[in-house]
Structure formats: structure tokens, C-alpha cells
Design a protein around this motif. Structure first.
Motif, PDB file in Angstrom:
ATOM      1  N   UNK A 168       0.825  -1.225   0.000  1.00 58.43           N
ATOM      2  CA  UNK A 168       0.153   0.022   0.076  1.00 58.43           C
ATOM      3  C   UNK A 168       0.806   1.317  -0.040  1.00 58.43           C
ATOM      4  N   UNK A 169       0.367   2.252  -0.685  1.00 59.96           N
ATOM      5  CA  UNK A 169       0.921   3.754  -0.721  1.00 59.96           C
ATOM      6  C   UNK A 169      -0.052   4.516  -0.051  1.00 59.96           C
ATOM      7  N   UNK A 170       0.267   5.443   0.869  1.00 60.37           N
ATOM      8  CA  UNK A 170      -0.718   6.497   1.482  1.00 60.37           C
ATOM      9  C   UNK A 170      -0.078   7.747   2.004  1.00 60.37           C
ATOM     10  N   UNK A 171      -0.799   8.742   2.130  1.00 60.18           N
ATOM     11  CA  UNK A 171      -0.187   9.961   2.574  1.00 60.18           C
ATOM     12  C   UNK A 171      -1.097  10.420   3.748  1.00 60.18           C
ATOM     13  N   UNK A 172      -0.448  11.211   4.584  1.00 53.73           N
ATOM     14  CA  UNK A 172      -1.266  11.982   5.770  1.00 53.73           C
ATOM     15  C   UNK A 172      -0.798  13.249   5.727  1.00 53.73           C
ATOM     16  N   UNK A 173      -1.194  14.329   5.980  1.00 57.80           N
ATOM     17  CA  UNK A 173      -0.585  15.599   6.446  1.00 57.80           C
ATOM     18  C   UNK A 173       0.359  15.776   7.501  1.00 57.80           C
ATOM     19  N   UNK A 174       1.292  16.375   7.468  1.00 60.45           N
ATOM     20  CA  UNK A 174       2.137  16.505   8.723  1.00 60.45           C
ATOM     21  C   UNK A 174       1.597  17.440   9.589  1.00 60.45           C
ATOM     22  N   UNK A 175       1.934  17.349  10.823  1.00 65.45           N
ATOM     23  CA  UNK A 175       1.265  17.767  12.191  1.00 65.45           C
ATOM     24  C   UNK A 175      -0.048  17.508  12.348  1.00 65.45           C
ATOM     25  N   UNK A 176      -0.614  16.391  11.722  1.00 65.57           N
ATOM     26  CA  UNK A 176      -1.920  15.867  11.897  1.00 65.57           C
ATOM     27  C   UNK A 176      -2.262  15.498  13.606  1.00 65.57           C
ATOM     28  N   UNK A 177      -3.269  15.758  13.754  1.00 63.34           N
ATOM     29  CA  UNK A 177      -3.661  15.327  15.312  1.00 63.34           C
ATOM     30  C   UNK A 177      -3.695  13.824  15.339  1.00 63.34           C
ATOM     31  N   UNK A 183      -5.065   5.021   6.264  1.00 62.00           N
ATOM     32  CA  UNK A 183      -5.424   4.134   5.092  1.00 62.00           C
ATOM     33  C   UNK A 183      -6.097   2.996   6.094  1.00 62.00           C
ATOM     34  N   UNK A 184      -6.693   2.184   5.236  1.00 62.35           N
ATOM     35  CA  UNK A 184      -7.605   0.946   5.799  1.00 62.35           C
ATOM     36  C   UNK A 184      -6.806  -0.510   4.901  1.00 62.35           C
ATOM     37  N   UNK A 185      -6.200  -1.256   5.230  1.00 60.64           N
ATOM     38  CA  UNK A 185      -5.908  -2.486   4.782  1.00 60.64           C
ATOM     39  C   UNK A 185      -6.834  -3.692   4.947  1.00 60.64           C
ATOM     40  N   UNK A 186      -6.829  -4.728   3.916  1.00 62.20           N
ATOM     41  CA  UNK A 186      -7.730  -5.744   4.036  1.00 62.20           C
ATOM     42  C   UNK A 186      -7.019  -7.145   3.590  1.00 62.20           C
ATOM     43  N   UNK A 220      -7.660  -0.456   9.998  1.00 61.73           N
ATOM     44  CA  UNK A 220      -7.559   0.999   9.786  1.00 61.73           C
ATOM     45  C   UNK A 220      -6.234   1.368  10.519  1.00 61.73           C
ATOM     46  N   UNK A 221      -5.343   1.802   9.805  1.00 60.31           N
ATOM     47  CA  UNK A 221      -4.186   2.449  10.334  1.00 60.31           C
ATOM     48  C   UNK A 221      -4.399   3.892  10.643  1.00 60.31           C
ATOM     49  N   UNK A 222      -3.962   4.357  11.633  1.00 61.03           N
ATOM     50  CA  UNK A 222      -4.096   5.827  12.309  1.00 61.03           C
ATOM     51  C   UNK A 222      -2.613   6.208  12.816  1.00 61.03           C
ATOM     52  N   UNK A 223      -2.557   7.611  12.969  1.00 63.57           N
ATOM     53  CA  UNK A 223      -1.326   8.025  13.683  1.00 63.57           C
ATOM     54  C   UNK A 223      -1.308   7.802  14.937  1.00 63.57           C
ATOM     55  N   UNK A 224      -0.271   7.515  15.354  1.00 57.32           N
ATOM     56  CA  UNK A 224      -0.033   7.378  16.837  1.00 57.32           C
ATOM     57  C   UNK A 224       0.877   8.575  17.682  1.00 57.32           C
ATOM     58  N   UNK A 255       1.821 -10.896   5.787  1.00 57.36           N
ATOM     59  CA  UNK A 255       2.163  -9.421   5.859  1.00 57.36           C
ATOM     60  C   UNK A 255       2.076  -8.664   4.611  1.00 57.36           C
ATOM     61  N   UNK A 256       2.240  -7.399   4.743  1.00 58.37           N
ATOM     62  CA  UNK A 256       2.037  -6.260   3.882  1.00 58.37           C
ATOM     63  C   UNK A 256       2.897  -5.184   4.096  1.00 58.37           C
ATOM     64  N   UNK A 257       3.405  -4.371   3.324  1.00 57.30           N
ATOM     65  CA  UNK A 257       4.002  -3.226   3.657  1.00 57.30           C
ATOM     66  C   UNK A 257       3.201  -2.069   3.234  1.00 57.30           C
ATOM     67  N   UNK A 258       3.008  -0.882   4.067  1.00 58.16           N
ATOM     68  CA  UNK A 258       2.448   0.396   3.891  1.00 58.16           C
ATOM     69  C   UNK A 258       3.379   1.574   4.000  1.00 58.16           C
ATOM     70  N   UNK A 259       3.637   1.955   2.755  1.00 58.02           N
ATOM     71  CA  UNK A 259       4.573   3.290   2.835  1.00 58.02           C
ATOM     72  C   UNK A 259       3.708   4.417   2.972  1.00 58.02           C
ATOM     73  N   UNK A 260       4.092   5.162   4.073  1.00 58.43           N
ATOM     74  CA  UNK A 260       3.063   6.251   4.523  1.00 58.43           C
ATOM     75  C   UNK A 260       3.973   7.589   4.100  1.00 58.43           C
ATOM     76  N   UNK A 261       3.653   8.467   3.393  1.00 53.73           N
ATOM     77  CA  UNK A 261       4.286   9.683   3.317  1.00 53.73           C
ATOM     78  C   UNK A 261       3.531  11.030   3.835  1.00 53.73           C
ATOM     79  N   UNK A 262       4.334  11.739   4.666  1.00 57.62           N
ATOM     80  CA  UNK A 262       3.809  12.914   5.244  1.00 57.62           C
ATOM     81  C   UNK A 262       3.934  13.961   4.171  1.00 57.62           C
ATOM     82  N   UNK A 263       2.469  14.542   3.753  1.00 61.97           N
ATOM     83  CA  UNK A 263       2.426  15.522   2.925  1.00 61.97           C
ATOM     84  C   UNK A 263       2.643  16.895   3.434  1.00 61.97           C
ATOM     85  N   UNK A 264       3.146  17.824   2.503  1.00 63.11           N
ATOM     86  CA  UNK A 264       3.638  19.180   3.222  1.00 63.11           C
ATOM     87  C   UNK A 264       2.525  20.109   3.532  1.00 63.11           C
TER      88      UNK A 264
END
Length: 786
Positions: A168-177, A183-186, A220-224, A255-264
């Protein structure tokens, strides 16, 4: 078939109906609907006339269960079918048909036991629908109606969860709460979701803490962590695990890999790298000339790092302007007003303050490689072209002023089998070997153009040669057909549809014509029908085929193509006669086992010859055994000898210290009969001594002669002995040598010497030691041989 019954047959049917009536509530083989077990229905004796009024019975079948992936050595027991009509007298036969019958599931026709003979995979097929029937063994008539049941393959946990959409490839804004969804994996599990926990998956994060977390049930993957800064780290690689059995021990996982990129986000202000800049501008600089470039940096990226420069105050306004370079995001300062030198009026008469000059640029020639007129030359040639046929021509020239002559050659790495040649001077390409389009339809040659004056200058061109097809391959069967013919086949029945393939590729496509070869065109068994669509059907001309008469038929089929000239081939179709069931499924094929009614005279003679040969061999073996030398002593004497010498000593080379001992060879006090075999244990002890005059004493011979003489004598004894085996053996059991430190230890030799040892106690040891007691005990002077 039923109309052909006699009156007794009708009576038998009425009796069967009377026996079957008690089964109407539980199914024809007594299946218990509640438990799924197979039980035998109780017998009852209803009124036969009451049975005749029951026109419909409701059969209830439960599922059978068989465990998937069974790896045992024996067939897996599935269940048992039984009819109350079966009295155990062997008159009822059970027949199984349907999915997997005979190939996967077998039934014991006598007991009704069903077994699975192959490993089953629930994920490939979850259940099998079968039909069972009980028939009379003699008449083959059904005693129960055919009924259907299901064998369900019971699931085991043999499939791990798989992430079909990963990685999986996913992005989340930096400084997110904290807790922002990424992203959600299945994951999916091929095991049965309705049975047990084999397909119940829970998710966990293997790599990626403490930055992210995953919900166990939803994936569901969330920021920790809050306030993750892209400028510090912009990418994270997570490893997510899915485990079945609700995550319990023993479950399978994937298993699977999830690459998370922090968007600017725009969270960084721009900063100038210098507090002040100083530039020098020449006078007379044209308007709109670039005076200077300044740069401010921003830790953000993208649109968040785009700059907008402005001149705030000072002498700049009106004299200069600043714009933004979109590529570099630099501030570009541009001159708005001309900056010219001031001319003194007194010197205007000296003429214009400008001058001109001319500049001549000479381009120096550099030696370059030859250039081909066409980088890619396309050529065609027929595959039946003779060796030496010209295909085409390549051309190259020297771009230098020297215009050197060009020599051509083929890069043999592109023509390993040397199918082509190129004329070194003209560049004409010709064939060097016969071509085969079916082996290689296109040849991609690299042509070298080499300067004659400077061979280091080499140019390259490509010659793409396409081989045109001719009809040089005859059509053949598309596959190796396995044709089965049922013994109960009817005339005109299609038993096989055949097709053909041809390695050639005609422009108009293939067109094949089928016919039976001339020798069998008029046979009485089969005929061929050309379907006019490049297929043909093989049909029977008659019925009543019997494996006993001929188990296999060979049918030569002629196939002709539509090429010019047309080519043909004869292909043999093997037709095997089989015993089939009522649905046409082959049960057994090939030759029928020997029976007394079908045994030919030749077969009987062959079997009789084998029996006579075996009897002769047995008689020879018995005769040879009887000719062996009979023992000269009694069994009790044989026991005495076995306690003295060994019979399993065949010699062990240099490691053998029992058969040959260099010390024992020196003791020559006792000389045995030369005619007695030395390589086997003697049947009776020999105590005769020969006079010393017959041969020289070993004691008087040198050491190096003792062994040679001894071995040669034994070898001569073995050569003249007609009963010697076909190998040499130099073992001896009486020659211990005269130089033995321990003197003689042989009990046989003690008889010829005076001994003070008393052996009277041997007579008390029982009958097995009687002979020893007679030999060594105190006697009244009686000789051993008396």
C-alpha cells in the motif's frame, strides 16, 4: 427393459417393494437426518398390498464430511451406504456415480463403504454431488431408486491471510492530530469463513511503532503521535500482519507493507540566505537586463515554497523591478531605466563613439566513424532461397573530408549460426545457409561499416531480415489423442473429434482436409466425417465392440493442408475399447484378464512350457545339492569341530590377523596331508605325519624361503584338487609355525604329545562333550581310530 420381465420377475418386484416400504421415512439407506450417521433401518413386515398404494417416497440425505488435505497412506473413510434389502447374502451390489466417482471416491460394492482415494482441497471444490444406487448383482436391476447425496469437504486451516491489494501507498498531512486515519488495509483468507476461526483475521503492526497503530478488527491505520514534522522525516514504511484463528497461537499469518508519506503543509516562513547583497552594474546596460538574482529558502515544498518578491523601499522603485523565476524561485532584479555614460559636447565631433570588427570562425575537421544512409534497413527473403541469394544492400559513407572507403562486415554475435554474408566492398547481403522460417522468422543483423584508412572508426547499421513462409511442413494431430470406445457404443456414435496443427503460416490461413488412409477406408468398424472447420469426427459404423475380441484399434488418419504444393501426413489414432457404465464413463480399458473360456491354444502351450522349465530348474538344483560331499562324521563330531575352528573366515586382506599370522606361520611341527583342502575346514582331523625325507624341513630353510615354499605348496594343492571352488584361498588351520612364542595352542596336537592335563571332567558335561571326553580323557590305550 421392464416390459421383458416374465411373471416371476413381476412377483420379485412386488416382493422388493414390500421389503423397501419400511425405509420410506428414513431414506433408502437408512440415513439419520438428525445426526448425519448412517444407520440401518429396522425391518418390518407391512402388508404387500399396502405397499403398492404408496406411489411416492421421500428420501432424506444428509451430508457426508471428509477432511481436506488428508495425508495418510490409506484411503480416507467417508461413510457407509446400506439398504435394508441387503440381507448380507451378496445379492445386492452398491454403485456410485456423479462428481469424482471412481476417480476420487470409491465404494465397496459388497459393503457400501465409501472411501476417498485422493487428497481433497476445499478451496478448489467445497463439496461433491454423488448418486448411489443398490442393484441386484445377478440381474443388474435396481432394488432402490437412484438417490443423490453430498460429500462436503471439511475445512482445515491451511491458507494464510493474503493482502490482495498490497503493498500500500498512503499519505497523511504533517502535523496531523493524534488518531488521524491514514489508510485501511484488508486481508482475505481462503479458508471457510463459516466454520471455526480459520478465516477470522486480526491485524497488528509489526514495524512502524510508535508513529502509527492499526485497529485489530478493521485494519484501519491511524497516526499514533501528534505533530509529526515532514521537514524532519517525510516517509515511513510500516509492516502490517494479518493472522487468522483470531490471532491465537498456531494461526497462520501474512504481511504487507504500507509506505506512508507525510504531505507538506505551509508551516515554515521563507528566509534570505544573506542579510545584504552588493552588485556592480555597468553603465549603458540595456533596459530589461538582469541586474542581480537573490534567493530566499523555504523548508516547505511545492506550492507552499513558492516565492513572491517585492522591492519595499530605497532607490529601487522606478529604477529596478523584481520578479520570481518560476523554475528556481529566485528573485530576479531587472533594470527599468538605462544607465549610460555622459558624453562631453566638445568631443562629439570626433565621430560616433562605436566601432565594428569581423570575426572568422574556422571549423576544424574531426575524424568521425562512418554513417549509414539508413539506420534500419528492412529486407525480406523466402525460406526456400538458395545459398548465395542476394537479399539487399546496405550503404555507409565517411562524413570526414578524407571520404575514406568503407568495408562492411556482420557482427557475428547477431548471427551466431552464420546464416548470412555481406560483401565487404559493396555491402550486398546474401544467404550463406538454408533458412527455416519455423525456427527463426526474423533475423536482426548488426552491420559494421569500417573506414579503410582508420579501422578504429566503425559505424553501425541494422538489417532486419524477414523470412517469408513456404509450405514445407505437413499437418499433424494437434495433440496426442486418447480415444476411448465403450463396449455398448451404438452405430453412428461420435467417439472422438480431432484437429490438426501446421508449423507453416499461410497468408490465407490454414485449411485442413481429413480422410481415412486408403488401407482402412472401407473398414467395417469406423468412419470419418470432415466437419469442414479444420476438425473431423470419428464415428462408429457398428456396435457390439468387445475388449475380449480386440482391445485396441489403430486407425490411420490422412491429413492434407491447402498449401501449394499440398502436403499430407498419416497419423495413427489409437482407439481403446472400454467397459463403461450407463452414463458412458469408462471404468476399465485395454485387454481383458485371462479367463478359462477365452484362453487360446498358444497361451496354454506357453504356460505349459514355463511350468516345464521351472520343473527342470528345480531338478537341477536338487541334483547339484545331492552331489555335494556328505560329511564323514556324525552331528556330534561336527559340533566338536565347530568349537575348534571358524567357518566364516574368508580373509580380510592386510587387516586379517586370524587367517594369516606371520608368527604362527613359523611353527612347522605338524605337517598335514597335502591332498587335503587348505581353504576349507576339513571334515575329519588328520593326524598322519609324513617322513621328513619326503620334503625338506622348514626349520632348515631361511626365513625368506619358508613363506614362499609354504604358499607355493598350498597353491599346487588347490590347483590339482578337482573339488576346489573357482577361486584361490590360502587359509590354513593347522600350520602354526615353529617360531610361535606361545608354542602350540591347538587341542588337536595335544593328542600326539604327552600331557599331564586331566580331562576326565569332560565326561560330566553331557552328551555333547562325549567325543571330547573320549579323545582327551584317561583311556586304557585305545586308539582314536579304533
Amino acid at each position: 427393459m421392464m416390459m421383458g420381465w416374465c411373471c416371476s420377475g413381476i412377483c420379485r418386484a412386488l416382493a422388493l417393494l414390500a421389503l423397501l416400504s419400511p425405509l420410506r421415512e428414513r431414506g433408502c439407506w437408512g440415513l439419520n437426518p438428525s445426526s448425519g450417521d448412517l444407520e440401518k433401518s429396522p425391518h418390518s413386515d407391512p402388508d404387500p398390498w399396502e405397499v403398492l398404494h404408496r406411489h411416492k417416497r421421500s428420501w432424506v440425505w444428509n451430508q457426508f464430511f471428509v477432511l481436506e488435505e488428508y495425508t495418510g497412506n490409506e484411503p480416507l473413510y467417508v461413510g457407509k451406504l446400506h439398504s435394508d434389502v441387503d440381507k448380507g447374502d451378496g445379492k445386492v451390489k452398491y454403485v456410485l456415480s456423479g462428481e469424482g466417482a471412481t476417480s476420487i471416491f470409491t465404494i465397496d460394492e459388497n459393503t457400501g463403504d465409501i472411501h476417498a482415494t485422493k487428497r481433497l482441497d476445499r478451496e478448489a471444490q467445497a463439496y461433491y454431488t454423488l448418486q448411489a444406487q443398490a442393484v441386484d448383482r445377478l440381474t443388474n436391476l435396481p432394488v432402490e431408486p437412484k438417490s443423490e447425496f453430498v460429500v462436503k469437504v471439511q475445512d482445515i486451516n491451511d491458507n494464510e491471510p493474503k493482502f490482495l491489494d498490497g503493498p500500500y501507498l498512503a499519505g497523511v498531512p504533517e502535523m496531523s492530530p493524534l488518531g488521524t486515519m491514514v489508510v485501511q488495509v484488508a486481508a482475505t483468507d481462503a479458508d471457510d469463513p463459516t466454520y471455526g476461526n480459520s478465516a477470522r483475521v486480526v491485524y497488528s503492526i509489526i514495524h512502524g511503532q510508535p508513529y502509527f497503530s492499526v485497529e485489530p478488527k478493521t485494519g484501519v491505520i491511524r497516526t499514533a503521535l501528534p505533530n509529526m514534522d515532514r521537514e524532519t522525516r517525510d516517509q515511513y514504511v510500516l509492516v502490517i500482519q494479518a493472522k487468522d484463528m483470531v490471532g491465537q497461537m498456531g494461526g497462520l499469518s501474512g504481511t504487507t507493507s504500507v509506505t506512508v508519506t507525510l504531505t507538506d503543509v505551509n508551516d515554515n516562513p521563507p528566509r534570505f540566505t544573506h542579510k545584504s547583497y552588493q552588485y556592480t552594474v555597468q553603465e549603458s546596460l540595456p533596459v530589461q537586463s538582469v541586474v542581480a538574482r537573490i534567493k530566499a529558502v523555504d523548508a516547505d515544498i511545492g506550492s507552499n515554497a513558492e516565492m513572491d518578491y517585492r522591492i519595499m523601499d530605497g532607490d529601487g522603485p522606478g529604477m529596478f523591478n523584481i520578479t520570481t523565476d518560476e523554475d528556481t524561485q529566485e528573485g530576479v532584479i531587472i533594470l527599468l531605466k538605462p544607465q549610460t555614460g555622459i558624453l562631453t559636447p566638445n568631443f562629439l565631433s570626433l565621430g560616433p563613439f562605436s566601432d565594428t570588427t569581423s570575426v572568422k570562425v574556422t571549423v576544424e575537421d574531426v575524424n568521425e566513424p562512418p554513417v549509414f544512409s539508413a539506420t534500419l534497413s528492412r529486407m525480406v527473403v523466402s525460406e526456400d532461397a538458395k545459398v548465395g541469394t542476394s537479399i539487399g544492400k546496405v550503404s555507409a559513407h565517411d562524413p570526414d573530408t578524407s571520404n575514406s572507403a568503407i568495408r562492411y562486415s556482420i557482427d557475428r554475435n547477431t548471427d551466431l549460426e552464420r546464416f548470412f554474408n555481406v560483401d565487404a566492398l559493396s555491402g550486398v547481403i546474401s544467404t550463406a545457409k538454408p533458412l527455416d522460417r519455423e525456427a527463426n522468422s526474423v533475423h536482426n543483423l548488426t552491420i559494421f561499416g569500417i573506414e579503410s584508412q582508420d579501422p578504429a572508426q566503425i559505424g553501425k547499421g541494422i538489417a532486419l531480415i524477414t523470412v517469408l513462409d513456404i509450405n514445407d511442413n505437413a499437418p499433424v494431430f494437434a495433440i496426442d489423442y486418447e480415444t476411448l470406445l465403450c463396449e455398448n457404443a451404438m452405430p453412428g456414435q461420435v467417439i472422438q473429434t480431432i484437429s490438426a496443427v501446421d508449423k507453416d503460416e499461410p497468408l490465407s490461413g490454414h485449411r485442413f482436409y481429413f480422410a481415412l488412409a486408403a488401407p482402412v477406408a472401407g473398414n467395417l468398424n469406423f468412419t470419418l466425417r470432415d466437419n469442414k472447420d479444420n476438425t473431423a469426427s470419428i464415428l462408429t459404423k457398428r456396435g457390439g465392440f468387445r475388449r475380449r475380441e480386440q482391445p485396441v484399434y489403430r486407425l490411420p488418419v490422412l491429413i492434407v493442408d491447402s498449401g501449394s504444393p499440398a502436403l499430407s501426413s498419416t497419423n495413427t489414432l489409437s482407439v481403446r475399447v472400454c467397459d463403461c457404465d450407463s452414463d458412458g464413463v469408462a471404468l476399465s480399458c485395454g485387454a481383458v484378464a485371462y479367463t478359462s473360456t477365452g484362453l487360446s491354444t498358444g497361451a496354454l502351450l506357453a504356460i505349459l512350457g514355463c511350468i516345464i522349465t521351472l520343473l527342470v530348474m528345480v531338478l537341477l538344483i536338487v541334483t547339484m545339492r545331492r552331489r555335494r560331499k556328505e560329511p564323514l562324521i556324525l552331528e556330534e563330531e561336527r559340533d566338536i569341530r565347530e568349537n575348534i575352528v571358524r567357518y566364516d573366515d574368508e580373509g580380510g586382506g592386510e587387516e586379517d590377523t586370524e587367517a594369516f599370522d606371520m608368527v604362527t606361520l613359523r611353527n612347522l611341527n605338524v605337517i598335514r596331508d597335502p591332498n587335503v583342502r587348505r581353504d576349507v575346514t576339513p571334515d575329519t582331523p588328520t593326524f598322519f605325519h609324513y617322513p621328513s625325507a619326503t620334503r625338506p624341513s622348514y626349520k632348515s630353510l631361511p626365513d625368506n624361503v619358508v613363506f614362499r615354499e609354504f604358499i607355493w605348496e598350498r597353491l599346487k594343492d588347490a590347483d590339482v584338487d578337482p573339488s576346489a571352488p573357482p577361486y584361490d584361498s590360502l587359509q590354513t588351520y593347522a600350520f602354526e609355525g615353529s617360531g610361535s612364542v606361545a608354542e602350540s595352542l591347538s587341542s588337536l596336537e595335544s593328542l600326539s604329545t604327552d600331557s599331564d592335563q586331566n580331562y576326565d571332567y569332560l565326561s560330566n558335561w553331557g552328551p555333547r562333550f562325549k567325543k571330547l571326553a573320549d579323545l582327551y580323557g584317561n583311556s586304557d590305550g585305545t586308539s582314536v581310530f579304533s
